[in-house]
Design a protein around this motif. Structure first.
Motif, PDB file in Angstrom:
ATOM      1  N   PRO A 273       0.821  -1.215   0.000  1.00 19.54           N
ATOM      2  CA  PRO A 273       0.000   0.000   0.000  1.00 19.54           C
ATOM      3  C   PRO A 273       0.858   1.270   0.000  1.00 19.54           C
ATOM      4  O   PRO A 273       1.895   1.326   0.661  1.00 19.54           O
ATOM      5  N   LEU A 274       0.381   2.283  -0.715  1.00 20.51           N
ATOM      6  CA  LEU A 274       1.090   3.568  -0.767  1.00 20.51           C
ATOM      7  C   LEU A 274       0.763   4.436   0.441  1.00 20.51           C
ATOM      8  O   LEU A 274       1.560   5.290   0.830  1.00 20.51           O
ATOM      9  N   GLY A 275      -0.424   4.251   1.032  1.00 21.84           N
ATOM     10  CA  GLY A 275      -0.907   5.218   2.031  1.00 21.84           C
ATOM     11  C   GLY A 275      -1.225   6.523   1.313  1.00 21.84           C
ATOM     12  O   GLY A 275      -0.800   6.726   0.165  1.00 21.84           O
ATOM     13  N   TRP A 276      -1.962   7.420   1.989  1.00 28.01           N
ATOM     14  CA  TRP A 276      -2.347   8.664   1.300  1.00 28.01           C
ATOM     15  C   TRP A 276      -1.148   9.557   0.997  1.00 28.01           C
ATOM     16  O   TRP A 276      -1.093  10.211  -0.057  1.00 28.01           O
ATOM     17  N   ASP A 277      -0.150   9.570   1.903  1.00 29.01           N
ATOM     18  CA  ASP A 277       1.013  10.432   1.630  1.00 29.01           C
ATOM     19  C   ASP A 277       1.776   9.929   0.414  1.00 29.01           C
ATOM     20  O   ASP A 277       2.178  10.714  -0.456  1.00 29.01           O
ATOM     21  N   GLY A 278       1.973   8.617   0.365  1.00 27.84           N
ATOM     22  CA  GLY A 278       2.685   8.038  -0.778  1.00 27.84           C
ATOM     23  C   GLY A 278       1.883   8.217  -2.057  1.00 27.84           C
ATOM     24  O   GLY A 278       2.444   8.473  -3.131  1.00 27.84           O
ATOM     25  N   TRP A 279       0.570   8.089  -1.922  1.00 28.91           N
ATOM     26  CA  TRP A 279      -0.291   8.252  -3.099  1.00 28.91           C
ATOM     27  C   TRP A 279      -0.154   9.670  -3.643  1.00 28.91           C
ATOM     28  O   TRP A 279       0.045   9.883  -4.844  1.00 28.91           O
ATOM     29  N   ALA A 280      -0.238  10.651  -2.740  1.00 27.56           N
ATOM     30  CA  ALA A 280      -0.180  12.053  -3.172  1.00 27.56           C
ATOM     31  C   ALA A 280       1.192  12.381  -3.763  1.00 27.56           C
ATOM     32  O   ALA A 280       1.294  13.136  -4.740  1.00 27.56           O
TER      33      ALA A 280
END
Ligand code: 8GT
Length: 324
Positions: A273-280
């Motif tokens: 999973p990227l998580g939201w920080d990684g996604w952004a």
């Protein structure tokens, strides 16, 4: 563009799309003597100092077209270097305002429908803005019918079509092209009858044969085939997992991408999973709308919007609960 220019940080620009009660959009013609003179654009302009982008938008719209108290929402932030220097556009849709728009800087203004817009020469990258404006905030992906009890799948699919979803990807990795084509031929007319557009994830020829609304491809397939010659209004979506995937998708003309996984999912147990920080961080300011995918549903639309997502894509998150 030379390397010295491309190394410059982008200039932040606030852009406002005024939409009237007849769904027409307000466009302005760039004046002689300005970069892009003669092209049509959505009103807006450069940020001054470190002013918040919302203040920049309000100021630019007041200065340029004399409207105040604009109510709306940001629809996309993206960077491009198609003009004389790199810019980062912060684009908002404005549905309510005070005052009658007028060209206070001598620029011509006109209200146009989405169809009439095709008759105007717009600034480069306006297609990105229009995709963000037109695409819904939810993109449903079907679970494989081949892995389900077909009658139950069909009943759930029918509920999905009536749930307010307007765009979906027909996904079934467990069947060959012939079986997939048969499935698509069955479900697409039903979807169209409910105003739902369907993207298929096989060949361009299959897409044409079944009357689909476009394609959903991997980045690898897009690199191999290039952007197919889709008809007007048809869409090319791409599955991305990294910043680099998004750069390639934007560069090769994808209309939008899906970036995953935000969280862990049942369908892709091995993916990190990227998580939201990684996604952004991966989403960055790539020049295309990007949906967040992976363990999400309608409850995540707000957090997605705060991370510069077009919205949420989901399999389970949007698939109706089984009644059998
Ligand atoms: N307003 C606006 N600008 C856009 C759009 N798309 C796009 O690439 N741009 C770029 O964003 C920049 C906007 O700069 P501008 O010159 O209009 O800004 P401004 O109103 O502050 O101008 P000024 O320098 O004369 O005060 C231009 O380089 C323009 O090409 C769009 O849809 N609307």
């Amino acid at each position: 563009m030379d390397s010295a220019q491309s190394a410059k940080p982008p200039i932040d620009i606030a852009v406002g799309i005024l939409v009237d009660a007849r769904h027409r959009l307000l466009i302005a013609q760039r004046r002689p003597g300005t970069p892009g003179a003669g092209f049509w654009e959505f009103p807006g302009g450069k940020r001054e100092g470190d002013e918040p982008m919302a203040d920049c938008l309000a100021r630019e719209l007041a200065e340029e077209i004399g409207v105040r108290d604009c109510q709306g929402e940001t629809i996309i932030r993206f960077a491009h270097a198609k003009g004389e220097r790199p810019v980062r556009l912060h684009v908002s849709r404005i549905d309510a305002w005070q005052g009658e728009p007028e060209g206070l800087e001598g620029q011509e203004l006109t209200w146009v429908s989405r169809e009439e817009l095709r008759d105007y020469t717009l600034l480069p990258a306006t297609d990105v803005i229009l995709n963000a404006l037109d695409l819904p905030d939810r993109y449903a992906i079907t679970p494989a019918r081949s892995a389900a009890e077909p009658d139950a799948w069909q009943a759930q699919f029918d509920v999905l079509l009536g749930s307010g979803i307007t765009l979906l990807r027909l996904r079934d990795q467990g069947i060959d092209d012939a079986a997939y084509q048969a499935l698509a031929s069955e479900v697409i007319p039903a979807a169209h009858a409910q105003g739902v557009r369907v993207l298929v994830d096989r060949s361009f020829e299959l897409c044409r044969a079944v009357g689909a609304d476009g394609l959903h491809w991997s980045v690898a397939r897009l690199l191999q085939k290039g952007r197919p010659n889709l008809g007007p209004g048809q869409l090319l979506a791409v599955s991305a997992h990294t910043d680099r995937d998004l750069a390639m998708a934007a560069d090769r003309g994808a209309d939008f991408a899906v970036l995953s996984p935000v969280a862990a999912t049942a369908t892709h147990p091995g993916a990190v999973p990227l998580g939201w920080d990684g996604w952004a961080a991966a989403r960055g300011d790539h020049a295309l709308p990007v949906y967040a995918l992976g363990g999400l549903g309608s409850d995540d639309l707000d957090v997605a919007a705060r991370h510069n997502a077009q919205g949420v894509a989901a399999i389970r998150g949007f698939w109706p609960a089984s009644r059998v």
